[in-house]
Design a protein around this motif. Structure first.
Motif, short mmCIF file in Angstrom:
data_model
loop_
_atom_site.label_atom_id
_atom_site.label_comp_id
_atom_site.label_asym_id
_atom_site.label_seq_id
_atom_site.Cartn_x
_atom_site.Cartn_y
_atom_site.Cartn_z
N MET A 1 62.65 20.78 -101.15
CA MET A 1 62.99 19.88 -102.25
C MET A 1 61.84 18.89 -102.43
SD MET A 1 66.13 17.16 -102.70
CE MET A 1 67.23 18.16 -101.81
N PHE A 2 61.55 18.56 -103.66
CA PHE A 2 60.48 17.62 -103.95
C PHE A 2 61.05 16.34 -104.54
CE2 PHE A 2 61.08 19.46 -108.08
CZ PHE A 2 60.76 18.45 -108.97
N ALA A 3 60.23 15.31 -104.55
CA ALA A 3 60.62 14.02 -105.14
C ALA A 3 59.40 13.42 -105.82
CB ALA A 3 61.15 13.09 -104.08
N VAL A 4 59.66 12.56 -106.79
CA VAL A 4 58.60 11.78 -107.44
C VAL A 4 58.86 10.33 -107.08
CG1 VAL A 4 57.54 11.11 -109.63
CG2 VAL A 4 58.39 13.45 -109.32
N LEU A 5 57.90 9.72 -106.38
CA LEU A 5 58.08 8.33 -105.95
C LEU A 5 57.04 7.45 -106.61
CD1 LEU A 5 55.85 7.35 -103.52
CD2 LEU A 5 57.03 9.20 -102.39
N LYS A 6 57.31 6.15 -106.62
CA LYS A 6 56.42 5.17 -107.22
C LYS A 6 55.95 4.22 -106.13
CE LYS A 6 57.61 1.62 -110.01
NZ LYS A 6 58.19 0.97 -111.16
N SER A 7 54.63 4.06 -106.01
CA SER A 7 54.06 3.15 -105.02
C SER A 7 52.71 2.66 -105.52
CB SER A 7 53.88 3.87 -103.68
OG SER A 7 53.23 3.02 -102.76
N GLY A 8 52.51 1.36 -105.48
CA GLY A 8 51.23 0.79 -105.88
C GLY A 8 50.88 1.00 -107.33
N GLY A 9 51.89 1.11 -108.20
CA GLY A 9 51.66 1.29 -109.62
C GLY A 9 51.33 2.73 -110.00
N GLY A 17 56.26 17.26 -95.38
CA GLY A 17 55.05 17.82 -94.81
C GLY A 17 53.78 17.44 -95.54
N ASP A 18 53.88 16.89 -96.74
CA ASP A 18 52.69 16.51 -97.51
C ASP A 18 51.98 15.32 -96.87
OD1 ASP A 18 53.17 18.47 -99.32
OD2 ASP A 18 53.80 17.14 -100.95
N VAL A 19 50.65 15.28 -97.02
CA VAL A 19 49.85 14.14 -96.61
C VAL A 19 49.31 13.50 -97.87
CG1 VAL A 19 47.79 13.41 -95.35
CG2 VAL A 19 49.25 15.19 -94.42
N LEU A 20 49.51 12.19 -98.03
CA LEU A 20 49.04 11.53 -99.23
C LEU A 20 48.41 10.19 -98.92
CD1 LEU A 20 51.71 9.81 -101.29
CD2 LEU A 20 52.47 11.24 -99.47
N ALA A 53 68.55 7.48 -103.19
CA ALA A 53 67.52 8.43 -102.76
C ALA A 53 66.37 7.69 -102.09
CB ALA A 53 67.00 9.22 -103.95
N CYS A 54 65.68 8.38 -101.16
CA CYS A 54 64.53 7.79 -100.50
C CYS A 54 63.61 8.89 -99.99
CB CYS A 54 64.94 6.87 -99.37
SG CYS A 54 65.53 7.72 -97.92
N VAL A 55 62.39 8.50 -99.72
CA VAL A 55 61.41 9.38 -99.09
C VAL A 55 60.92 8.65 -97.85
CG1 VAL A 55 59.13 10.43 -99.31
CG2 VAL A 55 60.70 10.48 -101.23
N GLN A 56 61.03 9.31 -96.70
CA GLN A 56 60.58 8.72 -95.44
C GLN A 56 59.26 9.35 -95.06
OE1 GLN A 56 63.77 9.24 -92.65
NE2 GLN A 56 65.04 7.69 -93.64
N ALA A 57 58.33 8.51 -94.56
CA ALA A 57 57.01 8.99 -94.20
C ALA A 57 56.53 8.27 -92.94
CB ALA A 57 56.03 8.74 -95.34
N THR A 96 57.90 12.92 -94.09
CA THR A 96 58.75 13.60 -93.11
C THR A 96 60.06 14.08 -93.73
OG1 THR A 96 59.64 11.46 -92.40
CG2 THR A 96 57.80 12.36 -91.14
N ASP A 97 60.71 13.25 -94.55
CA ASP A 97 62.01 13.62 -95.13
C ASP A 97 62.10 13.18 -96.58
OD1 ASP A 97 63.19 14.69 -92.81
OD2 ASP A 97 63.67 12.68 -92.08
N VAL A 98 62.82 13.98 -97.36
CA VAL A 98 63.19 13.62 -98.73
C VAL A 98 64.72 13.62 -98.75
CG1 VAL A 98 63.12 14.26 -101.15
CG2 VAL A 98 61.12 14.65 -99.70
#
Length: 149
Positions: A1-9, A17-20, A53-57, A96-98
């Motif tokens: 499953m994917f997510a679109v998050l907003k950070s730093g504008g 598993g993605d590295v950003l 919803a949240c994305v943990q990293a 790590t998690d979506v």
């Protein structure tokens, strides 16, 4: 499953598993952070955010981007030129998690942007207290004295 998050504008499409690389966050290497501003999870579109919803990293490291060099030259009769460089501070993360639900129940630190030195200096200075305004001597006298004369 994917997510679109907003950070730093900026907006990032991520999955587990993605590295950003995001704008600098107030977190040390090895800490877990949680992004709560989620615009989309799978096929669920937020209005403007998806509730719960949240994305943990996990923070891998605090890094700097490549140097951006700017060169300014004034032409003709002005013989001035200037070269300036800048390296943006970034945070390297591994997702790590979506989570589609349960963001409020997790005990993970929220991802907060790092403050600049100017913000820290302004926060350290105590606010100046205002002095009370001086009252007029005529205003202190009762109105009855003025009418008797």
């Amino acid at each position: 499953m994917f997510a679109v998050l907003k950070s730093g504008g900026k907006q990032y499409k991520v999955q587990a598993g993605d590295v950003l690389r995001v704008e600098k966050l107030n977190a040390a290497a090895g800490e877990k952070v949680q992004f709560n501003e989620i615009l989309m999870v799978g096929s669920t579109l937020g209005t403007p955010l998806v509730d719960g919803a949240c994305v943990q990293a996990e923070v891998i490291d605090q890094i700097k981007a490549d140097k951006v060099v700017t060169y300014v030259k004034r032409r003709r009769k002005h013989s001035s030129q200037r070269t300036r460089g800048h390296r943006q501070q970034l945070t390297l993360l591994r997702v790590t998690d979506v989570l589609e639900k349960g963001a409020d129940k997790s005990k993970v630190k929220p991802a907060v942007g790092a403050r600049t030195k100017d913000d820290e200096i302004a926060a350290a200075k105590p606010a100046k207290a205002k002095k009370p305004a001086k009252k007029d001597a005529a205003a202190d006298k009762p109105a009855a004295d003025a009418t008797e004369a």
